[in-house]
Design a protein around this motif. Structure first.
Motif, PDB file in Angstrom:
ATOM      1  N   CYS A   5      -3.428  -0.455  -4.081  1.00  0.00           N
ATOM      2  CA  CYS A   5      -4.563  -1.219  -3.531  1.00  0.00           C
ATOM      3  C   CYS A   5      -5.573  -1.574  -4.623  1.00  0.00           C
ATOM      4  N   PRO A   9      -4.222  -2.050   4.336  1.00  0.00           N
ATOM      5  CA  PRO A   9      -4.332  -1.375   3.048  1.00  0.00           C
ATOM      6  C   PRO A   9      -5.383  -0.262   3.097  1.00  0.00           C
ATOM      7  N   CYS A  10      -5.077   0.849   2.418  1.00  0.00           N
ATOM      8  CA  CYS A  10      -6.000   1.988   2.459  1.00  0.00           C
ATOM      9  C   CYS A  10      -7.222   1.726   1.590  1.00  0.00           C
ATOM     10  N   GLY A  11      -7.044   0.866   0.576  1.00  0.00           N
ATOM     11  CA  GLY A  11      -8.169   0.543  -0.303  1.00  0.00           C
ATOM     12  C   GLY A  11      -8.410   1.577  -1.385  1.00  0.00           C
ATOM     13  N   LYS A  12      -7.583   2.641  -1.390  1.00  0.00           N
ATOM     14  CA  LYS A  12      -7.844   3.730  -2.341  1.00  0.00           C
ATOM     15  C   LYS A  12      -6.680   4.021  -3.276  1.00  0.00           C
ATOM     16  N   CYS A  13      -5.451   3.747  -2.816  1.00  0.00           N
ATOM     17  CA  CYS A  13      -4.301   4.114  -3.652  1.00  0.00           C
ATOM     18  C   CYS A  13      -4.248   3.215  -4.892  1.00  0.00           C
ATOM     19  N   CYS A  38       0.825  -1.225   0.000  1.00  0.00           N
ATOM     20  CA  CYS A  38       0.000   0.000   0.000  1.00  0.00           C
ATOM     21  C   CYS A  38       0.855   1.270   0.000  1.00  0.00           C
ATOM     22  N   GLU A  39       0.460   2.218  -0.832  1.00  0.00           N
ATOM     23  CA  GLU A  39       1.184   3.487  -0.945  1.00  0.00           C
ATOM     24  C   GLU A  39       0.450   4.610  -0.218  1.00  0.00           C
ATOM     25  N   GLY A  40      -0.680   4.287   0.390  1.00  0.00           N
ATOM     26  CA  GLY A  40      -1.497   5.308   1.046  1.00  0.00           C
ATOM     27  C   GLY A  40      -0.996   5.653   2.434  1.00  0.00           C
TER      28      GLY A  40
END
Ligand code: ZN
Length: 335
Positions: free
Chosen positions: A66, A59-63, A52-54
């Protein structure tokens, strides 16, 4: 992308995975738990968390990372594929992992491999995997997802960090069934008892007509046991055996239902309370069984069911097992 907080239960495991994804991961993890326990979802979420890069919760689920894991298009999260459905062979590991892993990550810091159904790896495949585990590239993270720890060679086990998926508490499953699947409480109790901590198995049983039919057959039979004579019990046994002889799994479920029924009656007999009973909706009958049977009778029932289960395992025919079981139940009900 499922986030950890959307996965039911497994709080300790999820905390561990969260902590790993915030630090430097090890090279190999062995995620082990029984079938339908949610391992694959957890593995996917774990892989997404590592990459994850958020900001914040991973996991952020948005980046982008993800989203790509979710789509299955992340260049550095690889779900190992294999040629044959039931086995993972040496060539699958050689080309899909040992060779592929030598190429540096495309974009991310790590290259994460998920080997689902790792219990299906042949010994040769496991030995091939071992070569990579002995000298993994710095960026390599391999997540083995297996039904059992024992299916892995000891040399693989010792090089992997074990992440056990534990059975969920009954309360968690029951609440999930009632709140998310709108299962009424009395049905949720039976399903929860059957699921034995496995949410996937619980969900499979919701709306499963075969299971509902089995349950209603079992209840009819159990209600009748104390009322009928031995001859009728014998006829019932033949009926049941005919119905389920092709399907050992159903027959095994039937023996479980019998066990739960008498267990309820025994609890009622010793406590006089109906809270927490699985067959609460049949409380009149449970009370009747509790009143009619002695403690020795209950012991005999539990022994008979245990023996029936063993016989099934040793491939004794369903007819014989059903006969013996029903006759013992009948006899025990008069003790
Ligand atoms: Zn993310």
């Amino acid at each position: 992308m499922p986030r950890f907080d959307a996965i039911v239960g497994e709080e300790q495991l999820k905390d561990k995975m969260r902590a790993i994804s915030r630090s430097a991961p090890s090279h190999a993890y062995l995620l082990a738990g029984e079938r339908r326990s949610g391992k694959t979802t957890l593995a996917k979420c774990f892989a997404a968390a590592i990459q994850c890069e958020g900001e914040g919760e991973k996991p952020c689920g948005k980046c982008m990372s993800c989203l790509q894991v979710e789509e299955g298009s992340h260049p550095d999260v690889i779900f190992l594929t294999h040629e044959k459905e039931e086995t993972i062979g040496i060539s699958d590991i050689r080309t899909g992992l040992n060779e592929d892993i030598l190429l540096k990550p495309y974009r991310a810091k790590y290259k994460v491999y998920v080997i689902d159904d790792a219990q299906n790896m042949t010994v040769q495949a496991q030995n091939a995997l071992l070569k990579t585990l002995e000298e993994p590239p710095s960026y390599a993270v391999i997540i083995l997802v297996s039904n059992t720890v024992d299916a892995m060679l000891p040399t693989i086990q010792s090089r992997s960090v074990l992440l056990p998926v534990k059975p969920l508490p009954d309360e968690v499953i029951r609440n999930y069934l009632m709140n998310h699947m709108r299962v009424p409480d009395y049905r949720a109790d039976v399903i929860t008892a059957f699921a034995r901590g496995n949410l996937g198995r619980a969900c499979d049983l919701v709306g499963n007509e075969e299971f509902e039919e089995l349950k209603s057959n079992a209840i009819t039979m159990l209600k009748g046991i104390s009322d009928t004579d031995l001859g009728t019990a014998y006829v019932d046994a033949v009926d049941i055996a005919a119905k389920y002889k092709e399907n050992k799994n159903s027959f095994a479920q039937l023996t479980d239902l019998i066990l739960f029924w008498y267990h309820d009656a025994l609890i009622y007999k010793s406590t006089g309370r109906s809270e927490g009973l699985i067959f609460r909706e049949e409380i009149q009958y449970i009370k009747k069984v509790a009143a009619e049977m002695s403690y020795e009778g209950f012991e005999a029932v539990f022994r008979a069911v245990k023996e029936a289960k063993e016989k099934l395992r040793f491939n004794v025919s369903a007819e014989t097992v059903a006969d013996l079981l029903l006759i013992s139940l009948k006899e025990s009900s008069q003790k």
